[in-house]
Design a protein around this motif. Structure first.
Motif, PDB file in Angstrom:
ATOM      1  N   ASP A 144     -12.823 -34.920  -6.138  1.00  0.00           N
ATOM      2  CA  ASP A 144     -13.075 -36.043  -6.891  1.00  0.00           C
ATOM      3  C   ASP A 144     -13.728 -37.054  -6.147  1.00  0.00           C
ATOM      4  OD1 ASP A 144     -11.963 -35.103  -9.323  1.00  0.00           O
ATOM      5  OD2 ASP A 144     -10.048 -35.705  -9.097  1.00  0.00           O
ATOM      6  N   GLU A 145     -13.266 -36.934  -4.893  1.00  0.00           N
ATOM      7  CA  GLU A 145     -13.575 -38.003  -3.867  1.00  0.00           C
ATOM      8  C   GLU A 145     -15.067 -37.763  -3.146  1.00  0.00           C
ATOM      9  OE1 GLU A 145     -11.233 -40.115  -0.249  1.00  0.00           O
ATOM     10  OE2 GLU A 145      -9.996 -39.005  -1.790  1.00  0.00           O
ATOM     11  N   ILE A 146     -15.377 -36.500  -3.135  1.00  0.00           N
ATOM     12  CA  ILE A 146     -16.596 -36.352  -2.407  1.00  0.00           C
ATOM     13  C   ILE A 146     -17.858 -35.903  -3.438  1.00  0.00           C
ATOM     14  CG2 ILE A 146     -17.663 -34.621  -0.934  1.00  0.00           C
ATOM     15  CD1 ILE A 146     -14.610 -34.351   0.329  1.00  0.00           C
ATOM     16  N   MET A 147     -18.903 -36.575  -3.059  1.00  0.00           N
ATOM     17  CA  MET A 147     -20.194 -36.222  -3.976  1.00  0.00           C
ATOM     18  C   MET A 147     -20.799 -35.179  -3.218  1.00  0.00           C
ATOM     19  SD  MET A 147     -23.256 -38.540  -4.730  1.00  0.00           S
ATOM     20  CE  MET A 147     -23.892 -38.453  -2.963  1.00  0.00           C
ATOM     21  N   ILE A 148     -21.268 -34.034  -3.832  1.00  0.00           N
ATOM     22  CA  ILE A 148     -22.059 -33.159  -3.291  1.00  0.00           C
ATOM     23  C   ILE A 148     -23.552 -32.976  -3.973  1.00  0.00           C
ATOM     24  CG2 ILE A 148     -22.284 -30.518  -2.866  1.00  0.00           C
ATOM     25  CD1 ILE A 148     -19.956 -31.542  -1.687  1.00  0.00           C
ATOM     26  N   LEU A 149     -24.554 -33.136  -3.061  1.00  0.00           N
ATOM     27  CA  LEU A 149     -25.879 -33.225  -3.747  1.00  0.00           C
ATOM     28  C   LEU A 149     -26.370 -31.670  -4.069  1.00  0.00           C
ATOM     29  CD1 LEU A 149     -27.934 -35.514  -1.390  1.00  0.00           C
ATOM     30  CD2 LEU A 149     -26.729 -36.149  -3.531  1.00  0.00           C
ATOM     31  N   ASP A 150     -27.232 -31.630  -4.859  1.00  0.00           N
ATOM     32  CA  ASP A 150     -27.643 -30.516  -5.449  1.00  0.00           C
ATOM     33  C   ASP A 150     -28.450 -29.803  -4.179  1.00  0.00           C
ATOM     34  OD1 ASP A 150     -26.906 -30.809  -7.908  1.00  0.00           O
ATOM     35  OD2 ASP A 150     -28.878 -31.598  -8.480  1.00  0.00           O
ATOM     36  N   CYS A 151     -28.616 -28.467  -4.538  1.00  0.00           N
ATOM     37  CA  CYS A 151     -29.029 -27.547  -3.291  1.00  0.00           C
ATOM     38  C   CYS A 151     -30.571 -28.041  -2.854  1.00  0.00           C
ATOM     39  CB  CYS A 151     -29.484 -26.071  -3.809  1.00  0.00           C
ATOM     40  SG  CYS A 151     -30.051 -25.001  -2.525  1.00  0.00           S
ATOM     41  N   PRO A 152     -30.847 -27.982  -1.789  1.00  0.00           N
ATOM     42  CA  PRO A 152     -32.177 -28.588  -1.057  1.00  0.00           C
ATOM     43  C   PRO A 152     -33.187 -27.494  -1.306  1.00  0.00           C
ATOM     44  CG  PRO A 152     -30.814 -28.022   0.781  1.00  0.00           C
ATOM     45  CD  PRO A 152     -29.978 -27.938  -0.382  1.00  0.00           C
ATOM     46  N   TYR A 153     -32.886 -26.031  -1.584  1.00  0.00           N
ATOM     47  CA  TYR A 153     -33.772 -25.400  -1.977  1.00  0.00           C
ATOM     48  C   TYR A 153     -34.326 -24.949  -3.439  1.00  0.00           C
ATOM     49  CZ  TYR A 153     -32.939 -24.204   3.043  1.00  0.00           C
ATOM     50  OH  TYR A 153     -32.671 -24.334   4.358  1.00  0.00           O
ATOM     51  N   CYS A 154     -33.297 -24.763  -4.194  1.00  0.00           N
ATOM     52  CA  CYS A 154     -33.296 -24.474  -5.436  1.00  0.00           C
ATOM     53  C   CYS A 154     -33.054 -25.602  -6.419  1.00  0.00           C
ATOM     54  CB  CYS A 154     -32.767 -23.172  -5.543  1.00  0.00           C
ATOM     55  SG  CYS A 154     -31.008 -23.241  -5.992  1.00  0.00           S
ATOM     56  N   GLY A 155     -32.327 -26.560  -6.045  1.00  0.00           N
ATOM     57  CA  GLY A 155     -31.737 -27.652  -7.008  1.00  0.00           C
ATOM     58  C   GLY A 155     -30.680 -27.081  -7.860  1.00  0.00           C
ATOM     59  N   GLY A 156     -29.894 -26.169  -7.409  1.00  0.00           N
ATOM     60  CA  GLY A 156     -28.756 -25.715  -8.197  1.00  0.00           C
ATOM     61  C   GLY A 156     -27.468 -26.566  -7.477  1.00  0.00           C
ATOM     62  N   PRO A 157     -26.525 -26.266  -8.057  1.00  0.00           N
ATOM     63  CA  PRO A 157     -25.271 -27.320  -7.865  1.00  0.00           C
ATOM     64  C   PRO A 157     -24.546 -26.879  -6.552  1.00  0.00           C
ATOM     65  CG  PRO A 157     -24.635 -25.633  -9.635  1.00  0.00           C
ATOM     66  CD  PRO A 157     -26.130 -25.422  -9.336  1.00  0.00           C
ATOM     67  N   GLY A 158     -24.178 -27.761  -5.433  1.00  0.00           N
ATOM     68  CA  GLY A 158     -23.648 -27.353  -4.453  1.00  0.00           C
ATOM     69  C   GLY A 158     -22.009 -27.420  -4.744  1.00  0.00           C
ATOM     70  N   VAL A 159     -21.584 -26.449  -4.157  1.00  0.00           N
ATOM     71  CA  VAL A 159     -20.187 -26.428  -4.440  1.00  0.00           C
ATOM     72  C   VAL A 159     -19.274 -26.349  -3.148  1.00  0.00           C
ATOM     73  CG1 VAL A 159     -18.195 -24.714  -5.307  1.00  0.00           C
ATOM     74  CG2 VAL A 159     -20.486 -24.726  -6.606  1.00  0.00           C
ATOM     75  N   LEU A 160     -18.028 -27.269  -2.864  1.00  0.00           N
ATOM     76  CA  LEU A 160     -17.412 -27.354  -1.812  1.00  0.00           C
ATOM     77  C   LEU A 160     -16.543 -26.109  -1.924  1.00  0.00           C
ATOM     78  CD1 LEU A 160     -16.952 -29.236   0.716  1.00  0.00           C
ATOM     79  CD2 LEU A 160     -15.244 -30.490  -0.919  1.00  0.00           C
ATOM     80  N   GLU A 161     -16.451 -25.616  -0.734  1.00  0.00           N
ATOM     81  CA  GLU A 161     -15.303 -24.330  -0.678  1.00  0.00           C
ATOM     82  C   GLU A 161     -14.636 -24.647   0.375  1.00  0.00           C
ATOM     83  OE1 GLU A 161     -14.999 -21.647  -2.796  1.00  0.00           O
ATOM     84  OE2 GLU A 161     -16.993 -21.357  -3.723  1.00  0.00           O
ATOM     85  N   GLU A 162     -13.193 -24.126   0.279  1.00  0.00           N
ATOM     86  CA  GLU A 162     -12.362 -24.148   1.582  1.00  0.00           C
ATOM     87  C   GLU A 162     -12.112 -22.708   2.209  1.00  0.00           C
ATOM     88  OE1 GLU A 162      -8.770 -26.065   0.651  1.00  0.00           O
ATOM     89  OE2 GLU A 162      -8.389 -26.492   2.591  1.00  0.00           O
ATOM     90  N   GLU A 163     -12.169 -22.501   3.369  1.00  0.00           N
ATOM     91  CA  GLU A 163     -12.152 -21.298   3.836  1.00  0.00           C
ATOM     92  C   GLU A 163     -10.887 -21.036   4.340  1.00  0.00           C
ATOM     93  OE1 GLU A 163     -14.233 -18.887   3.566  1.00  0.00           O
ATOM     94  OE2 GLU A 163     -14.097 -17.506   5.308  1.00  0.00           O
ATOM     95  N   HIS A 164      -9.960 -20.180   3.889  1.00  0.00           N
ATOM     96  CA  HIS A 164      -8.775 -19.810   4.274  1.00  0.00           C
ATOM     97  C   HIS A 164      -7.853 -20.870   4.868  1.00  0.00           C
ATOM     98  CE1 HIS A 164      -9.829 -15.827   3.270  1.00  0.00           C
ATOM     99  NE2 HIS A 164     -11.157 -15.770   4.100  1.00  0.00           N
ATOM    100  N   GLY A 165      -8.064 -22.316   4.370  1.00  0.00           N
ATOM    101  CA  GLY A 165      -7.052 -23.259   4.887  1.00  0.00           C
ATOM    102  C   GLY A 165      -7.453 -23.692   6.466  1.00  0.00           C
TER     103      GLY A 165
END
Ligand SMILES: [Zn+2]
Length: 74
Positions: free
Chosen positions: A5-26
């Protein structure tokens, strides 16, 4: 309030698709495009104290347009 909720992610610089924040194995965060798979840098963290900061940094890097293009020939 969650990290997401706290972090804003812009759309993809290449295709304009939605950027998704992912966590990798903690241990790290990165942002990936849900459409084309472009990926921002991995930001590592060591514990709960710097976990949120790392997530913000991963978002910041992505928002600067520093993502790896999945199709370099383009
Ligand atoms: Zn994309």
């Amino acid at each position: 309030m969650s990290v997401y909720d706290e972090i804003m992610i812009l759309d993809c610089p290449y295709c304009g698709g939605p950027g998704v924040l992912e966590e990798e194995h903690g241990w790290s965060w990165y942002v990936v495009c849900a459409d084309c798979g472009a990926q921002g840098g991995f930001i590592e963290y060591k514990g709960e104290e710097d976990r949120l900061e790392a997530a913000k940094k991963a978002a910041f890097v992505w928002n600067q347009g520093k993502a790896r293009n999945p199709k370099p020939s383009d």
